[in-house]
Design a protein around this motif. Structure first.
Motif, PDB file in Angstrom:
ATOM      1  N   ALA A  88      75.067  61.635  60.310  1.00  0.00           N
ATOM      2  CA  ALA A  88      76.344  60.674  59.217  1.00  0.00           C
ATOM      3  C   ALA A  88      77.915  60.608  59.642  1.00  0.00           C
ATOM      4  O   ALA A  88      78.524  61.184  59.791  1.00  0.00           O
ATOM      5  CB  ALA A  88      76.655  61.452  57.359  1.00  0.00           C
ATOM      6  N   TYR A  89      78.592  59.004  59.057  1.00  0.00           N
ATOM      7  CA  TYR A  89      79.796  59.278  59.288  1.00  0.00           C
ATOM      8  C   TYR A  89      80.149  58.603  58.336  1.00  0.00           C
ATOM      9  O   TYR A  89      79.607  57.925  57.506  1.00  0.00           O
ATOM     10  CB  TYR A  89      79.890  57.735  60.590  1.00  0.00           C
ATOM     11  N   GLN A  90      81.739  59.188  57.652  1.00  0.00           N
ATOM     12  CA  GLN A  90      82.422  57.809  57.734  1.00  0.00           C
ATOM     13  C   GLN A  90      82.758  56.182  57.526  1.00  0.00           C
ATOM     14  O   GLN A  90      82.849  56.521  58.771  1.00  0.00           O
ATOM     15  CB  GLN A  90      84.084  59.014  57.238  1.00  0.00           C
ATOM     16  N   LEU A 127      76.152  46.077  61.959  1.00  0.00           N
ATOM     17  CA  LEU A 127      76.147  47.551  61.864  1.00  0.00           C
ATOM     18  C   LEU A 127      75.117  46.899  63.328  1.00  0.00           C
ATOM     19  O   LEU A 127      74.758  45.958  63.513  1.00  0.00           O
ATOM     20  CB  LEU A 127      74.943  48.384  61.501  1.00  0.00           C
ATOM     21  N   ASP A 128      75.122  47.925  64.642  1.00  0.00           N
ATOM     22  CA  ASP A 128      74.706  46.758  65.624  1.00  0.00           C
ATOM     23  C   ASP A 128      74.671  48.168  66.209  1.00  0.00           C
ATOM     24  O   ASP A 128      75.317  49.633  66.736  1.00  0.00           O
ATOM     25  CB  ASP A 128      75.296  46.537  66.549  1.00  0.00           C
ATOM     26  N   SER A 129      72.872  49.212  65.815  1.00  0.00           N
ATOM     27  CA  SER A 129      71.959  50.111  66.770  1.00  0.00           C
ATOM     28  C   SER A 129      72.523  50.369  68.060  1.00  0.00           C
ATOM     29  O   SER A 129      71.982  51.489  69.411  1.00  0.00           O
ATOM     30  CB  SER A 129      70.396  49.936  66.478  1.00  0.00           C
ATOM     31  N   ALA A 130      72.798  49.598  68.392  1.00  0.00           N
ATOM     32  CA  ALA A 130      73.627  49.426  69.794  1.00  0.00           C
ATOM     33  C   ALA A 130      74.484  50.654  70.129  1.00  0.00           C
ATOM     34  O   ALA A 130      74.510  50.775  71.715  1.00  0.00           O
ATOM     35  CB  ALA A 130      73.483  48.316  70.744  1.00  0.00           C
ATOM     36  N   VAL A 151      75.873  54.165  65.186  1.00  0.00           N
ATOM     37  CA  VAL A 151      75.397  53.561  64.218  1.00  0.00           C
ATOM     38  C   VAL A 151      73.708  53.991  64.797  1.00  0.00           C
ATOM     39  O   VAL A 151      72.465  53.792  64.052  1.00  0.00           O
ATOM     40  CB  VAL A 151      75.104  51.852  64.566  1.00  0.00           C
ATOM     41  N   GLY A 152      73.302  53.908  66.569  1.00  0.00           N
ATOM     42  CA  GLY A 152      71.722  54.203  66.366  1.00  0.00           C
ATOM     43  C   GLY A 152      71.977  55.523  65.887  1.00  0.00           C
ATOM     44  O   GLY A 152      70.280  55.555  65.659  1.00  0.00           O
ATOM     45  N   THR A 211      80.252  56.376  52.775  1.00  0.00           N
ATOM     46  CA  THR A 211      79.317  57.346  54.509  1.00  0.00           C
ATOM     47  C   THR A 211      78.056  56.470  54.759  1.00  0.00           C
ATOM     48  O   THR A 211      77.931  55.883  54.232  1.00  0.00           O
ATOM     49  CB  THR A 211      78.707  58.245  54.027  1.00  0.00           C
ATOM     50  N   LEU A 212      78.245  56.409  56.378  1.00  0.00           N
ATOM     51  CA  LEU A 212      77.033  55.200  56.768  1.00  0.00           C
ATOM     52  C   LEU A 212      75.691  56.842  57.174  1.00  0.00           C
ATOM     53  O   LEU A 212      76.528  57.540  57.710  1.00  0.00           O
ATOM     54  CB  LEU A 212      77.102  54.779  57.982  1.00  0.00           C
TER      55      LEU A 212
END
Length: 316
Positions: A136-138, A166-169, A173-174, A256-257
């Motif tokens: 997780a990320y803030q 978002l971009d999973s690259a 995020v990925g 949070t992500l």
């Protein structure tokens, strides 16, 4: 310290519950040596205290359910097993799906639904499927210029709000989205107003396109509405959380992500409108991060196989 808190918790001290829950959210392993004692004392709530339960405690919970118990305790014991996510718990919940224990028919939901509330489920093939990520990320809010050509909500004509882009690259995020199987750009757009009244779905692609799902059903109680400007803020990636349990729907900085959701009310994972399977959880945007007087939280969901995203909302 923990021993003292357990004594106070057994006496239903609210402050002790809050302190032990905070430990379960920051370092659940600290409670592992004390969980058998909690079970002996019949402390069955909150179930998150048992996140790091080891095999002996999990086995005792299963035996207690199989041996028969009150409806009140059955509800809590199911929740405890779900939050352990232990392989024995997965096996037991799978078994109880077709061979429910005594009293389970009186509960409001099936045994597997308890797993969904704890961030996982039993898939059609009988295997465990995680609905939430372990990283997780803030989410930090950033001012975003409003698009002149922004699409509008078909119900209230408010400009739609990009709750996530978002971009999973991007490696972080990925990692946060790994459990969803998503690859590419993900834009989740919603009506910030109407999503407060019902879960809103959109169809998304890995190219970053997002389209209002025509199957969204306007609730009758929504009534007549006027267009409202969406938030001028949108989340961008911030620092990593130390564990998956640190999202907060209440405090500033809690958006949070990834990780696990902080439900304000009962846990309500969204179901995919395409296949009716539980959707994966993406993240939480707290009202306190959107406005000085904001409350509530937006919960973002995704089901990659069907190409659906969803936004739901809860408030106190």
């Amino acid at each position: 310290m923990i021993e003292e808190l357990i004594e106070e918790l057994a006496a239903e001290d609210d402050e002790a519950i809050e302190e032990l829950s905070a430990i379960a959210d920051t370092d659940p392993g600290r409670l592992t040596p004390h969980l058998a004692d909690l079970l002996d004392r019949d402390v069955l709530w909150p179930p998150t205290l048992y996140r790091a339960a080891e095999v002996d405690v999990v086995r005792r919970v299963i035996e207690r359910i199989d041996g028969g118990t009150t409806l009140y305790d059955l509800d809590r014991l199911f929740a405890i097993l779900a939050h352990t996510a232990h392989p024995l718990a997965v096996s037991a919940l799978r078994r109880w799906t077709t061979q429910p224990p005594a009293g389970a028919e009186e509960l409001h939901v099936s045994a597997v639904k308890y797993a969904e509330k704890a961030g996982w489920t039993v898939g059609p093939d009988g295997s465990r499927r995680d609905l939430c990520g372990g990283i997780a990320y803030q989410w930090v809010m950033r001012e975003t210029p409003r698009r002149v050509d922004s699409p509008t909500c078909p119900w209230c004509a408010s400009p739609l709000w990009a709750a996530a882009d978002l971009d999973s690259a991007e490696p972080a995020v990925g990692a946060a989205l790994a459990h969803t199987g998503w690859s590419g750009r993900l834009v989740i757009e919603t009506c910030h107003f109407c999503s407060c009244y019902t879960t809103l779905y959109s169809q998304v692609t890995a190219a970053g396109t997002t389209t209002w799902w025509p199957g969204n059903t306007r609730p009758s109680y929504l009534g007549s509405t006027e267009a409202e400007d969406p938030p001028t803020l949108a989340p961008i990636l911030g620092p990593a959380r130390t564990n998956p349990y640190q999202a907060s729907a209440w405090r500033r900085g809690g958006s949070t992500l990834g990780g696990m959701p902080d439900w304000i009310q009962d846990a309500e994972p969204a179901d995919c409108p395409g296949c009716h399977q539980p959707m994966d959880y993406v993240g939480l945007v707290g009202g306190a991060d959107l406005d000085d007087y904001g409350e509530g939280a937006y919960y973002l969901h995704l089901h990659q196989p069907c190409g659906f995203a969803a936004v739901s909302y809860q408030q106190s």
